[in-house]
Design an enzyme around this catalytic site. Structure first.
Site, PDB file in Angstrom:
ATOM      1  CG  ASP A  31     -48.009  -7.466  -8.638  1.00  0.00           C
ATOM      2  OD1 ASP A  31     -46.802  -7.424  -8.918  1.00  0.00           O
ATOM      3  OD2 ASP A  31     -48.554  -8.463  -8.102  1.00  0.00           O
ATOM      4  CB  ILE A  32     -51.830 -11.000 -10.092  1.00  0.00           C
ATOM      5  CG1 ILE A  32     -53.117 -11.794 -10.161  1.00  0.00           C
ATOM      6  CG2 ILE A  32     -50.728 -11.787  -9.413  1.00  0.00           C
ATOM      7  CD1 ILE A  32     -53.036 -13.039 -11.047  1.00  0.00           C
ATOM      8  CG  ASN A  87     -37.223  -7.537  -6.613  1.00  0.00           C
ATOM      9  OD1 ASN A  87     -36.635  -6.756  -5.872  1.00  0.00           O
ATOM     10  ND2 ASN A  87     -38.507  -7.822  -6.471  1.00  0.00           N
ATOM     11  N   GLY A  93     -35.436 -11.763  -4.458  1.00  0.00           N
ATOM     12  CA  GLY A  93     -36.886 -11.944  -4.411  1.00  0.00           C
ATOM     13  C   GLY A  93     -37.546 -11.990  -5.766  1.00  0.00           C
ATOM     14  CD  GLN A  94     -35.900 -11.446 -11.762  1.00  0.00           C
ATOM     15  OE1 GLN A  94     -34.684 -11.492 -11.530  1.00  0.00           O
ATOM     16  NE2 GLN A  94     -36.393 -11.166 -12.953  1.00  0.00           N
ATOM     17  CG  HIS A 100     -41.009  -7.461 -13.229  1.00  0.00           C
ATOM     18  ND1 HIS A 100     -40.378  -8.659 -13.470  1.00  0.00           N
ATOM     19  CD2 HIS A 100     -41.200  -7.412 -11.890  1.00  0.00           C
ATOM     20  CE1 HIS A 100     -40.209  -9.306 -12.331  1.00  0.00           C
ATOM     21  NE2 HIS A 100     -40.693  -8.559 -11.356  1.00  0.00           N
ATOM     22  CG  HIS A 102     -42.265  -4.510  -8.389  1.00  0.00           C
ATOM     23  ND1 HIS A 102     -43.279  -5.408  -8.107  1.00  0.00           N
ATOM     24  CD2 HIS A 102     -41.179  -5.266  -8.684  1.00  0.00           C
ATOM     25  CE1 HIS A 102     -42.814  -6.654  -8.215  1.00  0.00           C
ATOM     26  NE2 HIS A 102     -41.536  -6.592  -8.566  1.00  0.00           N
TER      27      HIS A 102
HETATM   28  P1  5GP Z   1     -40.835 -10.205  -8.734  1.00  0.00           P
HETATM   29  O1  5GP Z   1     -41.027 -10.910  -7.425  1.00  0.00           O
HETATM   30  O2  5GP Z   1     -40.306 -11.136  -9.802  1.00  0.00           O
HETATM   31  O3  5GP Z   1     -40.027  -8.924  -8.643  1.00  0.00           O
HETATM   32  O4  5GP Z   1     -42.277  -9.709  -9.165  1.00  0.00           O
HETATM   33  C1  5GP Z   1     -43.157 -10.480  -9.916  1.00  0.00           C
HETATM   34  C2  5GP Z   1     -44.534  -9.902  -9.704  1.00  0.00           C
HETATM   35  O5  5GP Z   1     -45.403 -10.398 -10.698  1.00  0.00           O
HETATM   36  C3  5GP Z   1     -45.151 -10.257  -8.357  1.00  0.00           C
HETATM   37  O6  5GP Z   1     -45.419  -9.080  -7.629  1.00  0.00           O
HETATM   38  C4  5GP Z   1     -46.420 -11.025  -8.742  1.00  0.00           C
HETATM   39  O7  5GP Z   1     -47.497 -10.755  -7.880  1.00  0.00           O
HETATM   40  C5  5GP Z   1     -46.670 -10.576 -10.160  1.00  0.00           C
HETATM   41  N1  5GP Z   1     -47.351 -11.551 -11.001  1.00  0.00           N
HETATM   42  C6  5GP Z   1     -47.038 -12.874 -11.138  1.00  0.00           C
HETATM   43  N2  5GP Z   1     -47.870 -13.466 -12.029  1.00  0.00           N
HETATM   44  C7  5GP Z   1     -48.723 -12.491 -12.466  1.00  0.00           C
HETATM   45  C8  5GP Z   1     -49.822 -12.507 -13.393  1.00  0.00           C
HETATM   46  O8  5GP Z   1     -50.171 -13.520 -14.008  1.00  0.00           O
HETATM   47  N3  5GP Z   1     -50.469 -11.336 -13.584  1.00  0.00           N
HETATM   48  C9  5GP Z   1     -50.101 -10.178 -12.930  1.00  0.00           C
HETATM   49  N4  5GP Z   1     -50.814  -9.069 -13.204  1.00  0.00           N
HETATM   50  N5  5GP Z   1     -49.074 -10.139 -12.062  1.00  0.00           N
HETATM   51  C10 5GP Z   1     -48.386 -11.275 -11.825  1.00  0.00           C
END
Ligand code: 5GP
Ligand code: ZN
Length: 114
Positions: A31-32, A87, A93-94, A100, A102
């Site tokens: 994750d970034i 999520n 929180g998505q 995906h 985590h």
């Molecule tokens: P969500 O909040 O949708 O469950 O999780 C999305 C996740 O994707 C977040 O934890 C966010 O930090 C990660 N993310 C968003 N953009 C990028 C990206 O360009 N590269 C990577 N490696 N992770 C990303």
């Protein structure tokens, strides 16, 4: 494949990401913005917005996703505790609407999540 989807762009190489694992069905990368010492994302190559779009045809794929998440957690030394999170929807929180999972670990987790 969705034109505007960040994770589809990672899958097809338009956005660079160091892949931890890849095969014909799934891809894993860090994750970034890590929320724990280990924070890996495991995603299917197939574009689905989130778990609410999973169909019976995806059952094997989803099992593979969970198994890979657990295997990567163990490889990262997290056998004593890790969390797998998906999520679905803005209220959960998505922020990226490509399904995906985590894989989080390396610190104590609290319950319930925020
Ligand atoms: P969500 O909040 O949708 O469950 O999780 C999305 C996740 O994707 C977040 O934890 C966010 O930090 C990660 N993310 C968003 N953009 C990028 C990206 O360009 N590269 C990577 N490696 N992770 C990303
Ligand atoms: Zn996508």
């Amino acid at each position: 494949m969705s034109q505007e989807c960040i994770f589809c762009k990672i899958i097809n190489g338009d956005i660079p990401a160091k892949l931890i694992y890849e095969d014909d069905d799934v891809v894993a990368f860090n994750d970034i913005s890590p929320q724990a010492p280990t924070h890996i994302l495991v995603i299917p190559r197939k574009h689905m917005a989130g778990p609410a779009e999973v169909t019976q045809a995806d059952e094997t794929l989803m099992g593979k996703l969970v198994k890979l998440g657990a295997d990567l957690a163990k490889e990262a030394g997290l056998a004593d505790g890790f969390r797998l999170v998906m999520n679905n929807g803005e209220r959960a929180g998505q922020t990226v609407f490509h399904l995906h999972m985590h894989v989080l670990g390396g610190r104590n987790m609290t319950w319930p999540p925020g």
